[in-house]
Design an enzyme around this catalytic site. Sequence first.
Site, PDB file in Angstrom:
ATOM      1  N   ARG A   1      -1.122  -4.530  -6.316  1.00 29.50           N
ATOM      2  CA  ARG A   1      -0.867  -5.960  -6.317  1.00 29.50           C
ATOM      3  C   ARG A   1       0.530  -6.205  -6.891  1.00 29.50           C
ATOM      4  O   ARG A   1       0.829  -5.787  -8.015  1.00 29.50           O
ATOM      5  CB  ARG A   1      -1.946  -6.677  -7.130  1.00 29.50           C
ATOM      6  CG  ARG A   1      -1.949  -8.171  -6.923  1.00 29.50           C
ATOM      7  CD  ARG A   1      -3.138  -8.846  -7.608  1.00 29.50           C
ATOM      8  NE  ARG A   1      -4.391  -8.604  -6.892  1.00 29.50           N
ATOM      9  CZ  ARG A   1      -5.479  -8.073  -7.441  1.00 29.50           C
ATOM     10  NH1 ARG A   1      -5.490  -7.715  -8.695  1.00 29.50           N
ATOM     11  NH2 ARG A   1      -6.566  -7.900  -6.732  1.00 29.50           N
TER      12      ARG A   1
ATOM     13  N   GLU B   1      -1.984  -0.703   8.193  1.00 30.69           N
ATOM     14  CA  GLU B   1      -2.902  -1.697   8.722  1.00 30.69           C
ATOM     15  C   GLU B   1      -2.176  -2.576   9.716  1.00 30.69           C
ATOM     16  O   GLU B   1      -0.939  -2.585   9.762  1.00 30.69           O
ATOM     17  CB  GLU B   1      -3.478  -2.559   7.594  1.00 30.69           C
ATOM     18  CG  GLU B   1      -2.444  -3.434   6.891  1.00 30.69           C
ATOM     19  CD  GLU B   1      -3.009  -4.104   5.642  1.00 30.69           C
ATOM     20  OE1 GLU B   1      -3.493  -3.372   4.751  1.00 30.69           O
ATOM     21  OE2 GLU B   1      -2.957  -5.331   5.542  1.00 30.69           O
TER      22      GLU B   1
ATOM     23  N   HIS C   1       0.834  -1.208   0.000  1.00 24.26           N
ATOM     24  CA  HIS C   1       0.000   0.000   0.000  1.00 24.26           C
ATOM     25  C   HIS C   1       0.867   1.256   0.000  1.00 24.26           C
ATOM     26  O   HIS C   1       1.937   1.260   0.613  1.00 24.26           O
ATOM     27  CB  HIS C   1      -0.894   0.041   1.247  1.00 24.26           C
ATOM     28  CG  HIS C   1      -1.722  -1.178   1.429  1.00 24.26           C
ATOM     29  ND1 HIS C   1      -2.671  -1.571   0.527  1.00 24.26           N
ATOM     30  CD2 HIS C   1      -1.728  -2.107   2.400  1.00 24.26           C
ATOM     31  CE1 HIS C   1      -3.235  -2.687   0.954  1.00 24.26           C
ATOM     32  NE2 HIS C   1      -2.679  -3.041   2.081  1.00 24.26           N
TER      33      HIS C   1
ATOM     34  N   HIS D   1       3.223  -7.534   1.590  1.00 24.47           N
ATOM     35  CA  HIS D   1       2.578  -8.419   2.560  1.00 24.47           C
ATOM     36  C   HIS D   1       1.490  -9.257   1.902  1.00 24.47           C
ATOM     37  O   HIS D   1       0.940  -8.872   0.868  1.00 24.47           O
ATOM     38  CB  HIS D   1       1.963  -7.611   3.712  1.00 24.47           C
ATOM     39  CG  HIS D   1       0.893  -6.650   3.265  1.00 24.47           C
ATOM     40  ND1 HIS D   1       1.189  -5.430   2.704  1.00 24.47           N
ATOM     41  CD2 HIS D   1      -0.460  -6.724   3.289  1.00 24.47           C
ATOM     42  CE1 HIS D   1       0.070  -4.797   2.401  1.00 24.47           C
ATOM     43  NE2 HIS D   1      -0.953  -5.564   2.741  1.00 24.47           N
TER      44      HIS D   1
HETATM   45 ZN    ZN Z   1      -2.991  -4.861   2.971  1.00 31.29          ZN
END
Ligand code: ZN
Length: 320
Positions: free
Chosen positions: A196, A119, A101, A176
């Site tokens: 991605r 996150e 991200h 991740h």
């Molecule tokens: Zn994520």
Amino acid sequence: MENKNREPLILEPVIKENVWGGSRLVTEFHYRESGEGLGECWGISAHPHGDCRIAEGQYKGKTLSELYREHRELFGNLKNPEFPLLVKIIDAKEKLSIQVHPDDAYARIHENGSLGKTECWYVMDCPEGAELVIGHNAKTRQELADLVHAGKYEELIRRIPVRKGDFVQIVPGTIHAITEGLLILETQQSSDITYRVYDYGRLVDGKPRQIHVEQSIEVTNVPDESVEKGLVHAQGLSENELHELVSCDFYRVWKLNVNGQCEIGQDYPFLNLSVIEGEGSLNGRKIRRGDHMILPAGYGRMSFQGNMECILSTAVEKQD
Ligand code: ZN
């Protein structure tokens, strides 16, 4: 000011279908009678892709985003323009694609002013010997680009062993992926911006999903420090008190193991509460595994009873 005894905001979760999802949200929780391929329960969310409604009480039927707009006093008059957090339970029957991200600064410029995404994951359950994909092994950005362009993802990615009760903070720029068999409680910035990196060559509806090669190379942190800085082993915490798992620019997250009875002050602009194990009560109201709620500003003291594990979080106010 009359702000004593404010009621908890009990939320109706939004359940999401995902190609990698399973059926645990049906078999282990009270969300649905039936269903397959259910990957995510957005338990606390005001995001436009899944805006939870208030399930009961004087605000019943309102969405969290409406409530946040119209009754900011319930959220300690927080300045953030949108409700800043999103809490999910994720059931990964299959592994998820490997992703990264952007941070706020990159997302603002390249993603129409959107928020970046920090996150964190609490591992609610996982198979014996489970590993998560966290971080990478490239020493320089050139090496990162070379490995990505050559498709040498197994050399690039780092896998770390995890077990139930582990907690991982994932800052923007960290490569991740959630792996198969994991059940995770995720607390994140309310954002959906994902690049991605790699999808294991899978086909979805007969074709590969889009890979964001250049963005991934641009936003990935080099060198990677994610595992050293991000991993907490949160097993065996003492009972009946809050244990801080992480504190960052966007949120604070705690674990609470209730055994018997305890009282804790709600001293924050608001507190998100998700029951991840067991059952009991909060100020006399029955709560159980899978329940998600917000305890508003002025809620007062939280009196817990029973035998349960909870994850709590609050937002850190945006400074401008
Ligand atoms: Zn994520």
